[in-house]
Design a protein around this motif. Structure first.
Motif, PDB file in Angstrom:
ATOM      1  N   SER A 179       0.894  -1.302  -0.003  1.00 21.83           N
ATOM      2  CA  SER A 179       0.041  -0.020   0.114  1.00 21.83           C
ATOM      3  C   SER A 179       1.077   1.457   0.005  1.00 21.83           C
ATOM      4  N   SER A 180       2.045   1.140   0.468  1.00 24.17           N
ATOM      5  CA  SER A 180       2.944   2.453   0.587  1.00 24.17           C
ATOM      6  C   SER A 180       4.130   2.300  -0.696  1.00 24.17           C
ATOM      7  N   GLN A 181       3.649   1.300  -1.657  1.00 25.84           N
ATOM      8  CA  GLN A 181       4.586   1.240  -2.620  1.00 25.84           C
ATOM      9  C   GLN A 181       4.418   2.361  -3.574  1.00 25.84           C
ATOM     10  N   LYS A 182       5.496   2.547  -4.170  1.00 32.80           N
ATOM     11  CA  LYS A 182       5.359   3.684  -5.304  1.00 32.80           C
ATOM     12  C   LYS A 182       5.264   3.094  -6.485  1.00 32.80           C
ATOM     13  N   LEU A 183       4.296   3.731  -7.283  1.00 33.91           N
ATOM     14  CA  LEU A 183       4.083   3.315  -8.714  1.00 33.91           C
ATOM     15  C   LEU A 183       4.723   3.965  -9.536  1.00 33.91           C
ATOM     16  N   PRO A 184       5.734   3.228 -10.469  1.00 35.03           N
ATOM     17  CA  PRO A 184       6.306   3.798 -11.580  1.00 35.03           C
ATOM     18  C   PRO A 184       5.608   4.829 -12.394  1.00 35.03           C
ATOM     19  N   GLY A 185       4.388   4.571 -12.795  1.00 34.84           N
ATOM     20  CA  GLY A 185       3.507   5.384 -13.443  1.00 34.84           C
ATOM     21  C   GLY A 185       3.318   6.874 -12.980  1.00 34.84           C
ATOM     22  N   LEU A 186       3.445   6.810 -11.486  1.00 36.64           N
ATOM     23  CA  LEU A 186       3.343   8.344 -10.805  1.00 36.64           C
ATOM     24  C   LEU A 186       4.275   9.260 -10.893  1.00 36.64           C
ATOM     25  N   GLN A 187       5.353   8.902 -11.384  1.00 34.86           N
ATOM     26  CA  GLN A 187       6.629   9.722 -11.912  1.00 34.86           C
ATOM     27  C   GLN A 187       5.994  10.673 -12.954  1.00 34.86           C
TER      28      GLN A 187
END
Lengths: 576, 479
Positions: A495-503
């Motif tokens: 749930s705290s993982q950062k999605l690569p698409g959010l960069q």
């Protein structure tokens, strides 16, 4: 008080061993008895001599040496600053008199004489050849003048023709006017008509004058040209005599062709010449002199001949005008330049953006040349190649299936099989997963080859992995093979993982957010970009979704821009 | 050789040359290579009046500080006028006095460098050369133009030398170390002009007692308009010229202590003028000047008003006609007789244009620009006559020198006015920070020049002079 005393006070027994060297030192100390401060200091230091030898510093030795060595001799000696100068001066020179008055030294020229250089200016020829040169120059100039005059005549003729034509046009107009007037005035009396005619003609004259003011201006320009030519002629009339040219050459060599100074000091009887006059005369005579010489540099002559007085004057006038600008004008010009630069930048940026967009919208381009596939032979080749690749893949798949069947034969605990339909991504992910498995199995095999002893101690996980689970089993266990992607060390919640698409940029994210809201896709609220249930599958899907939204937004933006441009161009075309 | 060790930096070779710089206020003599002249003395001398010439010997002239002793029947007269030696007998006397008695020079051991102004006429230069070769036995002689020396002092080969001296203000472009004569300008709106203004101003004030210092025995401080309280000393009957010479010192002190250049032109027609007057009349700007009698005068606006006339010479109106006539309107143009001694006015480049091309600075009527040129107009006009190719480099190297340039705020005002008058040019002023350096700049430059190793081939020996004659020497060597 000595160091010994201090040691005594502190009740420190000194080594017996150390005493002998001290005793050795003592007689030397006694040999030169110290007095006053030196003794006190010695008492303090005692036998503990400092590690660095202070007495022999570089300074002390130098002063001693200086006292000992003799000063180098300086001699006041006569010299001649120039060979042909009839004066002797005295100056101080390093070295003894005997050395300096030796023959070698006296023969040497004065040190600064080498700086006394002169420009290489050609000698003026004798009067006869000079007259000849001047005649040649005059003839040449006449020719040039003639050519110019011819051109001018041609121009004038062309103008005349134009003028005649316009005059004709006017006349026709006039006549038509006259006719109209006459028609109007026919019923009137004859004497009145004549008066009216007079008035008319007056009016016409005035109107003609107005129309002709332009022509007058043209004529004025011509007049000015003529005047300047006349001036040139009058200057030609102020002929260069031989003596004056000689005077000019003298000045030029005296002031080393520093023209402003030559011009400043130029004072010949009654002639008043400009700087450009002097330059012209000097350069053209020099060119003639060089031409008459055999071994002269043609490039030099060429460069001498290039000088044009009128151009030079024009250039100076231009510079003068440039300086005459008022501060307001200068400021305006500067601001204009800045604005122009800004426009240029904007245009460049737009072009760049457009090219980006076009590549985005374009179909993907082949990176390899397609020429080899254009012939029928090439096509068959390609077909064959593709077939071979296909066969290989099929073989591999077959092998893998066999492996799996073998694996399943090993009676290991297996979770109850999940129906295929349950995993939606089964078909899609199969090749990927198998690929990963291949990689992993290869890795394990390597391990086995490298150190078989480790194999026996392999932990249960490795054993489990080595057993090559089926797709379903993996899913059931929640196993996932991270292939080449980088992993952050430590344990993290998905749930705290950062999605690569959010960069993405903040502004882009905002619009993405609004799109997601429109589509009623939950975003767990606030700024956290999470699906409510962050399983692996949903996370990957979610990432995919965000990426595609971003791409969509990009395309839409580009489309808007292009449309606006098209509209603009259309409106422009429509206006024209 | 002596030079071979350190020529890369310095290029000097001392040959003990003597440098003489006769100015209209001070005459400076010293050794080349020094940074300061050994002798700085007044360019005046005292001599017995004609009726008192009992023992008519040439050595009855008195020079230096000794002039200031009050003597009966001794008149004080100037040697130079506009940096041109007028009284040759006295000049030769003065120089030999300093060479022989003060500096103890052995003539044949030293060459002599003399500075001359750019406006020196051919005939004057001839007498100068003749006199120096005749009366002194120097090893060699050289005449150097004063602006050239100043450019050497500053180490700028292309520059515009603005010399604001005692008798004259001169503007001379120097190109490659050579002064341009045709572009040079000179006006008389200099130190003497201001001294006369101060005198006129003080005389016009009722109840101001002006007395030279030597006449005052004791004094009690008072403030004008209170009357002065002092006791006169009993001195012998002195000549009027002596008294004037002593009074000039009071004017000189006045100029040195209270003058200040206003930031903006005071005579500009715009409505700000009245504000400026109020501004400069403020308490902050007030200074007291104490006369030798002990009487102090508070000066506010006046000290700006008087100093303003450097920039606007017609701003001050003399009360006496005599003084007004002394300074006719002068536009600074110099007339040279040429080599062949037939007088012809020099045709200036773009003369007709120049008046248009130089936009008149704010506050100066168009009529005054052609009549009397103030300092900034003079410089602007000179700039406009210089060849266009050189103008930028010259405008970037304007050297301000001379004693009067030490008046506070002068360079700032000059910079502002030049910038507004020449918007297309980048103006940069160079002024030596040291006041004594600025006063003696021409001498220092001469000292630099005469100690250069490359310069020594330029000297002209007496032998050469006798062979070639004054005419040739002047035309060929002292260009």
């Amino acid at each position: 008080m000595s160091a010994n005393d201090i040691l005594d006070v502190l009740n420190i027994q000194r080594d017996e061993l150390k005493q002998p060297p001290k005793k050795k030192l003592k007689p030397t100390a006694d040999s030169n008895p110290r007095l006053g401060m030196a003794r006190e200091l010695y008492n303090l230091i005692g036998p503990n001599t400092p590690p660095v030898n202070l007495s022999s510093s570089a300074y002390n030795t130098n002063t001693k040496d200086r006292f000992k060595s003799k000063p180098s001799p300086w001699t006041r000696i006569e010299f001649k600053p120039r060979k042909d100068l009839k004066v002797n001066f005295n100056h101080w020179v390093k070295g003894s008199r005997e050395l300096l008055e030796s023959e070698e030294e006296t023969k040497k020229p004065y040190f600064f004489e080498k700086f006394n250089v002169k420009l290489d200016i050609p000698e003026l020829v004798d009067e006869e050849t000079f007259d000849l040169f001047m005649k040649e120059i005059e003839e040449h100039e006449k020719e040039v003048q003639a050519i110019l005059a011819q051109r001018r005549e041609e121009k004038e003729q062309a103008r005349k023709r134009e003028r005649e034509e316009s005059a004709k046009l006017k006349e026709t107009e006039k006549s038509s006017d006259n006719k109209l007037h006459q028609v109007k005035k026919e019923p009137a009396e004859v004497p009145k008509e004549s008066q009216g005619d007079d008035k008319k003609s007056d009016e016409e004259d005035s109107s003609n004058e107005k129309s002709e003011t332009k022509e007058h201006q043209d004529e004025k320009k011509e007049d000015q040209e003529k005047e300047s030519e006349d001036e040139q002629k009058s200057e030609l009339g102020q002929k260069w005599s031989y003596d004056e040219t000689k005077y000019l050459f003298e000045l030029c060599s005296a002031f080393e062709l520093k023209w402003p100074i030559v011009y400043d000091r130029y004072n010949w009887h009654t002639t008043s010449r400009t700087l450009e006059d002097l330059k012209e005369q000097f350069y053209r005579i020099c060119a003639k002199i060089f031409e008459s010489q055999e071994n002269s540099n043609p490039a030099l002559i060429e460069s001498l001949k290039v000088f044009s007085k009128s151009r030079e004057i024009e250039r100076k006038n231009y510079l003068e005008n440039l300086l005459k600008r008022t501060p307001a004008e200068i400021a305006e010009e500067e601001s204009l330049v800045i604005e122009a630069r800004r426009f240029e930048l904007a245009a460049k940026k737009m072009l760049l953006e457009r090219s980006h967009l076009l590549t985005l919208l374009d179909s993907p381009q082949t990176t390899q040349p397609i020429q080899q596939y254009q012939s029928s032979q090439g096509l068959t080749n390609l077909y064959n190649n593709l077939m071979i690749i296909d066969k290989h893949q099929k073989k591999r798949q077959l092998q893998q299936q066999q492996h799996r069947s073998i694996g399943s034969l090993n009676q290991d605990p297996v979770p109850p099989p999940i129906p295929i339909a349950a995993s939606s991504s089964f078909k899609k992910d199969r090749s990927f997963q198998t690929h990963l498995q291949q990689y992993l199995s290869g890795l394990l095999k390597q391990n086995q080859i490298v150190n078989p002893s480790v194999k026996q101690e392999a932990n249960t996980i490795q054993q489990l992995l080595a057993k090559r689970l089926t797709q379903k089993e993996e899913e059931a266990y929640g196993l996932f093979f991270h292939g080449t992607e980088k992993l952050t060390p430590g344990v993290i919640l998905r749930s705290s993982q950062k999605l690569p698409g959010l960069q993405q940029k903040q502004s882009v994210l905002k619009s993405v957010n609004s799109v997601l809201h429109e589509l009623d896709i939950p975003t767990a609220g606030g700024t956290s970009w999470k699906p409510i249930m962050p399983t692996r599958k949903t996370m990957t899907k979610y990432d995919e979704l965000i990426r595609s939204v971003v791409a969509l937004l990009d395309v839409k933006k580009g489309k808007d821009k292009l449309e606006a441009e098209i509209r603009l161009i259309k409106s422009q075309r429509g206006l024209q | 050789m002596s030079g071979s060790n350190n020529t890369t930096v310095y290029g000097g070779d001392e040959i003990n040359a003597i440098v003489l710089d006769p100015g209209s206020f001070h005459t400076r003599i010293g050794y080349a290579g020094d940074d300061f002249p050994k002798v700085v003395t007044s360019s005046c001398y005292a001599s017995p009046t004609d009726d008192a010439m009992t023992d008519s010997t040439s050595s009855s002239r008195i020079f230096g500080e000794a002039i200031n002793v009050p003597r009966a029947n001794y008149k004080v007269s100037p040697i130079l006028k506009d940096s041109i030696i007028e009284d040759w007998d006295a000049a030769v006397d003065q120089y030999s006095h300093y060479f022989k008695t003060i500096l103890n020079i052995e003539y044949p051991e030293h060459p002599l460098l003399v500075t001359e102004p750019v406006w020196a006429e051919h005939s004057y230069r001839k007498t100068m050369v003749e006199n120096f070769y005749e009366h002194f036995d120097f090893a060699a002689l050289y005449l150097a133009k004063a602006p050239t020396c100043i450019s050497f002092q500053q180490g700028r080969s292309n520059c515009l030398v603005v010399d604001i001296g005692h008798d004259s203000v001169s503007v001379t472009p120097v190109i490659d170390g050579i002064s341009l004569l045709k572009n040079s300008m000179r006006t008389h709106y200099a130190g003497q002009f201001l001294s006369d203004q101060v005198k006129d101003f003080v005389d016009s004030k009722q109840g101001l007692a002006v007395q030279s210092t030597y006449k005052v025995r004791s004094k009690t401080p008072t403030v004008y308009p209170e009357a002065a309280q002092y006791q006169e000393r009993d001195v012998t009957q002195v000549t009027t010229s002596f008294d004037e010479y002593q009074q000039a010192k009071v004017w000189h002190e006045f100029k040195e202590t209270v003058f200040e250049i206003p930031e903006k032109s005071l005579t500009s027609p715009n409505p700000q003028t009245s504000n400026l007057k109020e501004f400069y009349s403020l308490e902050v700007h007030r200074r007291m000047f104490e006369f030798p009698t002990g009487q102090s005068v508070p000066l506010g606006f006046e000290r700006f008003q008087l100093a303003e006339s450097i920039f606007d010479p017609v701003s001050y109106k003399f009360h006496t006609q005599e003084l007004a006539d002394k300074y006719p309107a002068n536009n600074g143009e110099l007339k040279f007789s040429n080599l062949y001694d037939d007088y012809k006015p020099i045709k200036r480049m773009r003369k007709a244009e120049s008046s248009q091309s130089t936009p008149t600075p704010a506050g100066f009527g168009a009529s005054t620009t052609t009549e009397a040129r103030g300092l900034s107009q003079l410089i602007t006009h000179t700039l406009s006559t210089i060849d266009i190719d050189l103008r930028a480099s010259v405008a970037h190297n304007i050297i301000v020198t001379g004693g009067l340039s030490l008046i506070p705020q002068l360079t700032e005002r000059l910079y502002n006015e030049l910038c507004t008058a020449n918007p297309g040019l980048k103006i940069r002023l160079h002024a030596a920070g040291n006041s004594s350096e600025r006063v003696n700049q021409a001498w220092i430059g001469g000292s630099v020049l005469a100690s250069l190793g490359t310069f020594h081939q330029m000297w002209v020996s007496k032998e050469e002079y006798e062979e070639a004659g004054a005419e040739r020497i002047l035309n060929q060597r002292f260009r």
